[in-house]
Write an enzyme that holds these catalytic residues in place. Structure first.
Site, PDB file in Angstrom:
ATOM      1  CB  SER A   1       9.384  10.174  54.232  1.00  0.00           C
ATOM      2  OG  SER A   1       8.211  10.860  54.564  1.00  0.00           O
TER       3      SER A   1
ATOM      4  CG  ASP B   1       7.437  14.406  57.445  1.00  0.00           C
ATOM      5  OD1 ASP B   1       6.807  13.336  57.287  1.00  0.00           O
ATOM      6  OD2 ASP B   1       8.334  14.788  56.650  1.00  0.00           O
TER       7      ASP B   1
END
Length: 460
Positions: free
Chosen positions: A106, A254
Site C-alpha cells: 500500500s 485504493d
C-alpha cells in the site's frame, strides 16, 4: 527491519533474517497457510485464487513465490499481473474464485511488501479468519499435493480494462456530463499501477490526462503516502499545465487524493466527503467511516437526511458496519472510497469517476467545491515504537487522564472534545502509535497533536 503479522495479511521489509522480515521463506510460509485455510473452507475438487501485484521492485519475486506455493497445494492461480487492489477485488467474484491475494504494501516505502488476503467475495478477511491463517502458519501443519494433483497458472491481464468497464457502467457515473466538461487533469501515479489504470479510465471518460510519474517501475519518486508534503511536483505541474485539478493515488490504487486548480490540496479526508455528497444527493441513505476520519462526513450525511456511524479503523471493520447499517457509501478518511454498488472495497477508480461526475454537474472549480463543505483541519502524526514500550499501558493512562471527556475505546482511545478530537491507536501496518487530531484550524489541530505527543512521551 520488520515483519508484521495481522488479520489483514503479512507485511514486512524485503531481505534480512527469516521470521523478522518478509523473506522468500516467510512469503512461502504464509501463502501456504492461506492455501491450507482456503481448502478447509469447502470440500471440492478445484480451487482457484486470483493473484495480482503493484509495481514494487520486489513484486515479481514475491508473486512468483506465492503463485507457485499455491500450485504446490493443488490450487489453480489466475495471474492478473500488474494490477490494483480494487481490480483484484473485482476479479475474484468474476472469476468465481475461492479467494485472492494482492502483493502490495500500500502506502509503505519501496523496501516493504505484503500479502493482502481476500475471501471468495473479493473482500478482506475478518479477524477470525485472519487469526486462523496465522495459527496454521505457526503450527507448520501443511500438506502439499502430489505430482498429479498440482495446480496450474493461467494469465489474464485484461482485468484493469474489465474493472474500468465495471466503473463506467455504474448508474451514477455521468459519462456524458464529464465528457462535455472537457477536463484537463494531472495524474501522479507514483510509478506504480495507478499510472496505468487512472489514465486509462480518464481516457474512456474523455478527460485529458497529463501523466506525472506514471511509469510502473516501482521506483517511487517521492514518499508514496499521498500527503501534501510529498506532492510538491504535482502541485507545480497542476499550475504549470493550467489543469482543472490533480489526482494522486497510492501504489495499489485504493487511496485517492485531489489537488485543486491552484495546486492546493483538496484534502484526502474530503475525497470521501465529496463522493458521499454526490451519491447521497442521488440516493439518500446512511454512511460509515472509521474513527480517524473527519466529522465533515457526518455533517454532509445529516444534511442529506441520513445517519452516520463510525467503525474501528480497518477496511474490514468499515465494510462490516456498512453492511449492518445499509450504508450507500463509506470508506476511510485516508482517501478510501467504498461504494457498494461497485464492490465492498476501497477503490480509487470508483472515486475518480464519482468525483468527476459531481464536478461536471456542479460546474464549479475544485477550490470552490472544497469551500462549500464544512471546514475541519486534521493533523496526522506518529510516535515510533521502541522495544519494550507498553502501548496498551500508555493508552490506559491517557484514557484515565481524559476520563471526564467523551471517550471511545473500540480501537485505541478516541477523545472527543467540544470542537476537536484526538484518536490514539497502535498501527496494524507499522511499528508506530498513530496520533490523529481534528480541529477548526490547522494550527489548533497541530497544537493538540503536539500536546498529546508530549503527554505520551512524559508517560513512556
Amino acid at each position: 527491519m520488520t515483519l508484521i503479522k495481522s488479520i489483514s495479511g503479512i507485511r514486512g521489509t524485503i531481505g534480512g533474517e527469516v521470521g523478522e522480515n518478509l523473506t522468500p521463506i516467510d512469503a512461502v510460509k504464509f501463502a501456504s497457510a492461506y492455501g491450507v485455510w482456503l481448502k478447509q473452507q469447502r470440500n471440492k475438487e478445484n480451487y482457484r485464487v486470483v493473484v495480482g501485484r503493484d509495481a514494487r521492485i520486489s513484486g515479481e519475486m514475491i508473486q512468483n513465490l506465492v503463485m507457485n506455493t499455491l500450485v504446490g497445494l493443488g490450487i489453480h492461480v489466475i495471474d492478473v499481473g500488474l494490477s490494483t487492489t480494487p481490480t483484484v477485488e473485482v476479479a475474484v467474484p468474476l472469476e468465481h474464485a475461492d479467494g485472492g491475494i494482492i502483493l502490495t504494501a500500500s502506502h509503505n516505502p519501496k523496501q516493504w511488501n505484503a500479502l493482502k488476503l481476500l475471501n471468495a467475495k473479493g473482500e478482506f478477511l475478518n479477524g477470525e479468519e485472519g487469526a486462523k491463517i496465522l495459527e496454521i502458519a505457526e503450527s507448520g501443519s501443511m500438506s502439499f499435493s502430489d505430482v498429479d494433483s498440482l495446480g496450474r497458472i493461467s494469465k489474464n491481464e485484461a482485468y484493469i480494462d474489465i474493472h474500468i468497464d465495471e466503473v463506467l457502467n455504474l448508474k451514477l457515473v455521468n459519462k456524458q456530463a464529464i465528457e462535455a466538461a472537457d477536463f484537463k487533469v494531472v495524474v501522479d501515479g507514483v510509478n506504480s499501477t495507478g499510472g496505468i489504470a487512472i489514465p486509462l479510465l480518464l481516457d474512456r471518460l474523455g478527460v485529458e490526462a497529463v501523466k506525472l510519474y506514471c511509469e510502473p517501475t516501482g521506483h517511487f519518486p517521492h514518499n508514496p503516502e499521498p500527503l501534501k508534503e510529498h506532492l510538491t511536483d504535482l502541485s507545480e505541474a497542476v499550475v504549470k499545465e493550467r489543469a482543472d485539478f490533480g489526482i494522486v493515488v497510492d501504489p495499489d490504487v485504493d487511496r485517492l487524493a485531489f489537488m485543486d486548480e491552484e495546486g492546493e490540496m483538496f484534502g484526502e479526508e474530503y475525497t470521501l466527503v465529496a463522493c458521499a455528497d454526490y451519491v447521497l444527493s442521488k440516493t439518500p441513505g446512511n454512511t460509515v467511516s472509521n474513527m480517524s476520519s473527519t466529522r465533515a462526513l457526518r455533517d454532509i450525511t445529516e444534511k442529506h437526511g441520513g445517519t452516520y456511524e463510525a467503525s474501528a479503523v480497518g477496511e474490514v471493520n468499515v465494510v462490516e458496519l456498512m453492511k449492518k447499517n445499509n450504508a450507500v457509501i463509506g470508506g476511510e478518511g485516508n482517501g478510501g472510497i467504498i461504494y457498494p454498488e461497485s464492490h465492498y472495497g476501497r477503490d480509487a477508480l470508483v472515486g475518480v469517476a464519482l468525483f468527476l461526475s459531481l464536478l461536471a454537474e456542479k460546474q464549479m472549480k475544485v477550490s470552490e467545491l472544497r469551500a462549500s463543505y464544512p471546514s475541519y483541519f486534521m493533523s496526522k502524526k506518529k510516535i515510533e515504537l521502541t522495544p519494550g514500550l507498553d502501548v496498551d499501558a500508555i493508552l490506559k493512562q491517557m484514557e484515565a487522564k481524559y476520563a471526564h471527556e467523551t471517550l471511545t475505546t473500540i480501537d485505541g482511545v478516541k477523545i472527543d472534545f467540544a470542537n476537536s478530537w484526538v484518536h490514539l491507536r497502535k498501527s496494524n501496518t507499522e511499528p508506530i502509535i498513530r496520533v490523529y487530531t481534528e480541529a477548526p484550524t490547522q494550527k489548533e489541530a497541530d497544537e493538540l497533536a503536539d500536546k498529546i505527543i508530549a503527554e505520551i512521551n512524559s508517560i513512556s
